[in-house]
Write an enzyme that holds these catalytic residues in place. Structure first.
Site, mmCIF file in Angstrom:
data_model
loop_
_atom_site.group_PDB
_atom_site.id
_atom_site.type_symbol
_atom_site.label_atom_id
_atom_site.label_comp_id
_atom_site.label_asym_id
_atom_site.label_seq_id
_atom_site.Cartn_x
_atom_site.Cartn_y
_atom_site.Cartn_z
ATOM 1 N N CYS A 21 0.853 -1.195 0.000
ATOM 2 C CA CYS A 21 0.000 0.000 0.000
ATOM 3 C C CYS A 21 0.885 1.240 0.000
ATOM 4 C CB CYS A 21 -0.932 0.014 1.208
ATOM 5 S SG CYS A 21 -0.065 0.154 2.791
ATOM 6 N N CYS A 24 3.465 1.706 2.718
ATOM 7 C CA CYS A 24 4.750 1.032 2.509
ATOM 8 C C CYS A 24 5.670 1.917 1.666
ATOM 9 C CB CYS A 24 4.542 -0.298 1.803
ATOM 10 S SG CYS A 24 3.467 -1.460 2.670
ATOM 11 N N ASP A 453 9.222 26.210 -34.090
ATOM 12 C CA ASP A 453 10.261 26.431 -35.085
ATOM 13 C C ASP A 453 9.652 26.183 -36.468
ATOM 14 O OD1 ASP A 453 12.895 26.797 -36.126
ATOM 15 O OD2 ASP A 453 13.039 24.622 -36.335
#
Length: 792
Positions: A21, A24, A453
């Site tokens: 989870c 952790c 560009d």
């Protein structure tokens, strides 16, 4: 005093096991961050930690630190000296998401099957009172015992490991819920009167108890492990799907290649191929590595590499990309890059790196998860004490406490972003859009100005002949073009090469251009020479065009390209207009950007006239011509100073400074490595139209992440209070908890099917007059606009 330079940092990836989870994830990150100079980003979906650390912190120390936090850790397998193209560092397992974890996945599946066989009879008997026979409760107890102990053993082990390290995770909540349910049921059976023969127990989704008889909760004791194990198994399968794009990239890599040497052909492992070797690509085969066609003509399918749907014609001198499929004749290809230097390998690395990052919203979710489980434990104890203090039946108090433990779910918080990010970056790679990470996605979502560009971005970047106008009554167009092409054979100037290429195409099949003698090039002026004994000159006009040619040339066209005059025997015979063709997709791309609320700006080093011609054709109002690389970077700073969020699209070295200085840098995949390295997003197939797809994909992805987080937070805000007041059965709580993670992953998986074509169709359907109409006209049938190059 001069400040000491910061020490160089090293990046190390770790495979982390045992995380279940977001709590952790938070713990591993905090534990690693306690090391001097170390920062870490941990991904729950991939089970990987990307750690940035000083050189004096050894990888072994990082592994030991993670293990001290109560998790397993290992360094990825070192790459072989020569990896297959497309396979990133860490070997095949890094791409496939398999390897060491495959045995664990099989073990979890077997555990789930055994648990289901034991738990289903208990659930059925507990939920259907009519089927409850004499002493049914003791059979349920016998079946439930191995579920509560063996099936839930991984949860118990991880909970105890966390306890030893003074931390609590989702496993702590599940373990406590199972232990509490089973322990109360054992008490009820042995001491509370529930073990009497002939006992019947009604089932209700709301917790209740018969008067004078303790209620058994064996269905909760088996239901919680069953549903959590099932949810995590399905979740793992779904998360495996989010990495499908990376696995498909890995499958594009060839394992063997047919090398041709000294007229003989032999099959060798791809690891033995070296740069410069010639290899054979037969019809239907995949190009083994990046190279250049040395012999043969064919069409190659790049759809799996760049997202380009139409086959591309190639011939001698044409570049080909490893992973492309040869759809036509046999090709001989000279290898130009192998191993980790190929485009396929770079794409794979970019996608892998992108999936290691975190969005800002996910960092907030991880921070919440860090205190979530301790808060839930405190709530559960408070609920138990409150109900007992209020005089409620002990089993009702325990039921509410267990429901709070089981229903709380930080798993969805940890999966909200990484699953969506994995699905989106994989889908983007399939469409030819490489996104470096969540920061780039967030930047794409918020840009309101894009600096484009011209050459190589909006235009093809290759000088071509737009039109040849011959003097009436002269030698004629074909004859003049043949002579001009002949004299230009001695020139290396882009304009000269364009004339030669056009002249060769105009020749009858089998004919060649005549030779040139006494060739002379004049800088900034043109070329001269003798062709078949006749003096031929191809020159830029000095002071306007000859009258016979000026009348034939529209003013608008004159502004859009570079004119050169062909003189034969001293007399002007023809005018050749040369320029850079606007990409067909540029019309749609600029129109779509406007519809997305993005303001286009053209910035180019080219002359004012061709820049204005291209801008006018595309409907771009803001034009900045004759801009040096420094000028482009200054323009970006100026626009950002005005409060705009600026993206820059470019393809050359001259764009690198502007790309790096923008809020978001976008490089054309056909551009230079410098530009690609400075960019946050790369359009692999070199199509500016993909920019609109990238913006829409970013907005859809971040919308998905927001929906995931809203569900993850909202789910807990609703279900935890219901459990606290005793309105949620622990078994139902287990189903809801598992379903919450599956919903988050399932919502993310929808991004794998995202289609840009649908957006294009809807935009065309809703288009009206003005810019949209101009964009459609250009996309469907307008004559390509030609933008001039530098005069010579």
């Amino acid at each position: 005093m001069a400040t000491e330079p910061a020490p160089p940092m090293t990046t190390t990836d770790l495979n982390v096991g045992g995380m279940t989870c977001a709590a952790c994830v938070r713990r591993v990150e905090k534990k690693l961050a306690k090391l001097d100079g170390v920062t870490a980003t941990v991904n729950l979906a991939t089970g990987r930690a990307r750690v940035s650390h000083p050189p004096h912190v050894r990888p072994e120390e990082l592994v030991a630190t993670v293990e001290q936090a109560g998790y397993t850790a290992a360094l990825p397998e070192p790459p072989k000296p020569r990896r297959r193209p497309g396979v990133p560092e860490g070997g095949d397992d890094a791409v496939r998401g398999s390897g060491p974890e495959s045995a664990d996945v099989r073990s979890e599946r077997d555990r789930l099957l055994v648990t289901a066989l034991l738990a289903v009879p208990v659930l059925v008997l507990s939920m259907v009172p009519a089927w409850q026979f004499r002493n049914w409760q003791w059979l349920c107890f016998v079946l439930a015992a191995p579920v509560a102990l063996w099936s839930a053993w991984p949860f118990h082990v991880r909970a105890l490991r966390g306890l030893r390290h003074s931390t609590a995770t989702m496993d702590t909540l599940v373990s406590l819920g199972v232990v509490a349910s089973f322990a109360w049921s054992a008490y009820a059976l042995f001491l509370g009167g529930a073990g009497a023969p002939g006992m019947r127990m009604p089932f209700s989704l709301l917790p209740s108890a018969p008067d004078g008889v303790a209620h058994v909760y064996l269905e909760a004791a088996v239901g919680v492990p069953l549903f959590v194990l099932a949810g995590r198994f399905l979740e793992a399968r779904a998360r495996h799907g989010t990495g499908a794009a990376l696995r498909s990239l890995a499958r594009l890599a060839a394992k063997e290649v047919s090398v041709r040497e000294d007229g003989t052909e032999r099959l060798v492992p791809i690891e033995e191929l070296t740069v410069g070797q010639i290899f054979v690509v037969r019809p239907g085969e995949r190009v083994a590595t990046d190279g250049e066609v040395s012999e043969g003509n064919s069409a190659v399918d790049l759809s799996l590499v760049t997202g380009e749907s139409d086959p591309v014609e190639v011939g001698p001198g044409s570049p080909v990309v490893g992973g492309a499929v040869n759809a036509g004749g046999m090709l001989l290809v000279r290898a130009t890059a192998v191993g980790a230097d190929t485009q396929l390998a770079r794409i794979t690395r970019l996608v892998t790196d992108a999936q290691a990052g975190k969005a800002r919203a996910q960092r907030l979710a991880d921070a919440v998860a860090g205190v979530f489980v301790p808060a839930v434990l405190a709530l559960a104890v408070t609920v138990l004490g409150f109900w007992l203090g209020a005089g409620a039946d002990p089993q009702a108090a325990i039921t509410a406490c267990v429901a709070v433990l089981v229903v709380a779910c930080p798993c969805a918080l940890g999966l909200a972003t990484p699953t969506a990010l994995m699905a989106a970056t994989g889908r983007g790679a399939q469409l030819g859009v490489l996104i470096r990470g969540p920061q780039a996605l967030e930047g794409l979502q918020h840009i309101d100005t894009v600096v484009l560009d011209k050459t190589g971005t909006l235009t093809s970047g290759h000088m071509t002949v737009a039109r040849v106008t011959a003097v009436p009554g002269g030698l004629g167009k074909d004859a003049v073009l043949r002579l001009a092409g002949a004299v230009e054979q001695g020139s290396e100037h882009p304009l000269g090469r364009a004339v030669v290429a056009h002249a060769r195409k105009a020749l009858p099949e089998g004919d060649a251009l005549p030779g040139v003698r006494d060739f002379r090039a004049e800088a900034g002026r043109g070329v001269r020479g003798l062709v078949e004994g006749r003096p031929v000159e191809v020159l830029a006009p000095d002071e306007g065009l000859p009258a016979a040619l000026a009348d034939a040339l529209p003013v608008a066209e004159a502004a859009a390209h570079t004119p050169v005059v062909v003189h034969v025997d001293g007399a002007a015979e023809a005018l050749i207009e040369i320029g850079d063709v606007v990409r067909p997709g540029s019309y749609r791309a600029v129109d779509r950007l406007r519809r997305l609320g993005v303001h286009p700006v053209l910035a180019t080093g080219d002359r004012e006239a061709p820049a204005r011609a291209v801008a006018s054709a595309l409907g771009i109002k803001e034009v900045h011509a004759r801009r040096t690389p420094e000028d482009k970077a200054d323009l970006v700073r100026q626009l950002r100073g005005e409060g705009r969020r600026v993206a820059v699209v470019g393809d050359g070295v001259n764009d690198a400074a502007a790309l790096a200085g923008a809020d978001l840098g976008i490089a054309m995949g056909t551009g230079t490595d410098v530009a690609i390295g400075a960019a946050d997003v790369t359009l692999v197939r070199g199509d500016i139209e993909a920019l609109g797809d990238a913006v829409r994909l970013a907005r859809r992805t971040l919308g998905t992440i927001r929906a995931n987080l809203l569900w993850a937070f909202g789910y807990n805000l609703v279900t935890v209070p219901l459990a606290m007041v005793g309105l949620l059965n622990p078994m139902v709580a287990a189903v809801a908890m598992s379903a919450s993670s599956l919903l988050v992953v399932g919502n993310s998986l929808r991004l794998r099917a995202w289609q840009p074509a649908a957006g294009r169709r809807s935009e065309r359907a809703g288009a009206g007059a003005g810019a949209g109409a101009r964009g459609r006209a250009g996309a469907r049938g307008r004559k390509p606009v030609v933008a001039g190059g530098r005069t010579r």
